[in-house]
Each structure stands twice: as C-alpha cells, then as structure tokens.
Scaffold this motif. Sequence first.
Motif, short mmCIF file in Angstrom:
data_model
loop_
_atom_site.label_atom_id
_atom_site.label_comp_id
_atom_site.label_asym_id
_atom_site.label_seq_id
_atom_site.Cartn_x
_atom_site.Cartn_y
_atom_site.Cartn_z
N LYS A 86 0.72 -0.93 0.05
CA LYS A 86 -0.15 0.38 -0.10
C LYS A 86 0.76 1.19 0.16
O LYS A 86 0.22 2.32 -1.23
CB LYS A 86 -0.99 -0.16 1.15
N THR A 99 0.67 6.70 7.09
CA THR A 99 0.05 6.60 8.62
C THR A 99 0.80 5.84 9.78
O THR A 99 0.78 5.82 10.69
CB THR A 99 -1.52 6.75 9.44
N GLY A 100 1.38 5.37 8.60
CA GLY A 100 1.65 3.90 9.25
C GLY A 100 3.59 4.63 10.11
O GLY A 100 3.77 5.18 11.08
N TYR A 153 3.03 6.26 13.12
CA TYR A 153 2.93 5.57 14.30
C TYR A 153 4.22 4.97 14.73
O TYR A 153 4.98 4.70 15.56
CB TYR A 153 2.03 4.33 14.57
N ARG A 154 5.10 4.55 13.60
CA ARG A 154 6.46 4.56 13.78
C ARG A 154 7.28 5.22 14.55
O ARG A 154 7.54 5.44 15.52
CB ARG A 154 6.78 4.12 12.39
N ALA A 201 0.62 1.13 19.22
CA ALA A 201 -0.89 1.63 18.02
C ALA A 201 -2.22 1.41 18.80
O ALA A 201 -2.89 1.58 18.08
CB ALA A 201 -1.00 1.21 16.01
N ARG A 256 -3.44 6.43 19.41
CA ARG A 256 -5.01 6.64 18.20
C ARG A 256 -6.18 8.33 17.59
O ARG A 256 -5.60 8.39 16.50
CB ARG A 256 -5.29 5.21 18.22
N ARG A 289 -4.24 1.83 7.98
CA ARG A 289 -4.83 0.62 8.44
C ARG A 289 -6.37 0.28 8.99
O ARG A 289 -7.37 0.13 8.77
CB ARG A 289 -4.90 -0.35 9.66
N ASP A 290 -6.96 2.31 9.59
CA ASP A 290 -8.00 2.62 9.60
C ASP A 290 -8.59 4.02 8.79
O ASP A 290 -9.51 4.55 9.50
CB ASP A 290 -7.53 3.20 10.79
N ARG A 301 2.01 -9.28 13.86
CA ARG A 301 1.64 -8.13 13.65
C ARG A 301 0.09 -6.86 13.08
O ARG A 301 -0.31 -6.44 14.13
CB ARG A 301 2.22 -6.73 13.13
N ASP A 332 -2.77 -5.21 15.62
CA ASP A 332 -3.43 -4.38 14.84
C ASP A 332 -4.73 -4.41 14.93
O ASP A 332 -5.26 -3.47 14.68
CB ASP A 332 -2.63 -4.00 13.27
#
Length: 227
Positions: free
Chosen positions: A14, A32-33, A36-37, A100, A106, A137-138, A187, A191
């Motif tokens: 993605k 957006t990942g 979080y990282r 996350a 979040r 993811r969201d 993961r 998640d």
Amino acid sequence: MVVIAVDGPSGSGKSSVSKAVAARLGLAYLDTGAMYRAATLWCVDGGTDLADQAAVAYAVRGMPLEMGVDPAAPTVHLGGRDVAAAIRATEVSTAVSQVATNLEVRAELRRRQRAVIEAENAPGGFSGGQGIVAEGRDITTVVAPDADARVLLTASEEARLRRRSLEVHGAADASAVEATRDQVLRRDRDDSTVSQFQVAADGVATVDSSDLDFDQTVDAVLAVVAQ
Ligand code: C5P
C-alpha cells in the motif's frame, strides 16, 4: 479537491502503490504508519515504558512530528531530526503495535492525520488544494470514512511475506521469508484488534494484488478512483 483512502495489511504494497497514485494525480501523500512508527521511536528514545499506557499517551501528545507529504520524497522529522530510516528499524517494527493499540495514542494521531488531510484540501498545502492520498489501517473506516475513493489493498499471505522479506532482508528465499513471518503475522493480528483492514468495510473497494505486478496494481487503484 479529493481524498483517497487506502488501507491494507503489511506487505500489501500500500505504501508504494499509494505514493505512485498520488504522484500520478498530483496529490499529496500521507503515510500514517510512519506516524505510529515515529511515535514508537519517540517513546523508546525518550525512555518511556511502553507498558505504561498513560505515559505513552502523554509522550505522544507532546511529540514534535513533521510529516512531509510530497509523494516523490515523503519525509518524517522528529524534533527536526530526519528519522525516515530509524523508524524502519526492527526494534520499532516489533514494538509499534503496542503503541498503536493505545486508544489515546490513536485519538491523538487521528487528530493530526485529519489536520494534514484538511490542509491539503485548502489552498497553500503541498498539493495546492488538489487533495491527498492517505494510507494506513483505519483510513477508510475511521480517519476519512467520507473519502472520495476508499480502497482496501490485499494480497495473499504468501505474496505479502515475500514482499516484506524483500524489503527487510533484500531476499525472498525460504529462510528470509521465515525470518519475516512471525513479525508480520503477529503485527497484523495485534493491529486487527483495533482496526478493520482484513476485510473491506461497506462501500470500500477491494484490490487484491497477489497476482498483479506493481503497475497493474496502481492501475487497479486508479480505476477505483475514476469510478
Ligand atoms: O504501514 P506500516 O507497516 O508502516 O505501519 C506500522 C504500524 O502502524 C502498523 O503495524 C500498525 O500498528 C500501525 N498503524 C495503525 N493505524 C494506521 C497505520 C498504521 O495502527 N492507520
């Protein structure tokens, strides 16, 4: 003015696909990942105990994060420091789900993600008000459920492990794939306790990239956008 939301599990492709779609359409790109990282790196570097949910949430609320949204050269800066490479370290990949799945984290990162999306839909942003492709993811379900196009990018477990193994180890032979397997599957499992990205939500188009090459996957996403 357009918002394109892309979700998917790790190894679905993605990030690279979303970047290419954004570049083709002259839009900004938000990973957006990476946020979080970066939050995970910020806590680890600051000595925050990741098991202490309140301390993690407090640290993340004060995190000086700057996301660069040019799809040709996206950047991640923490307190002015370029952390693009550091957030991909195994230590971060292993710990990121713990951060996350913290609901206060979040809420804070979603607020920041929506602010970036809004900025790109107004004059003056990177895209000059053209819009943005946001992936994670969201995004299709929570961050931008009203997006103009919403795509869930999936791939078979075998294809995802092969891709992630190539990314992390530069190889996809049996032992490299095995080394990736535990981390990726754990993961995804962790998640999915807080985000729906294994099955498309109502109104979200699924693109299965298992048997598509990169260009074909980009075209399939562009076809959803054109609908
Ligand atoms: O996409 P990437 O693998 O870089 O994402 C890293 C982690 O960030 C995921 O494993 C997940 O824990 C978290 N994430 C999330 N919600 C998003 C994007 C990523 O929880 N929208």
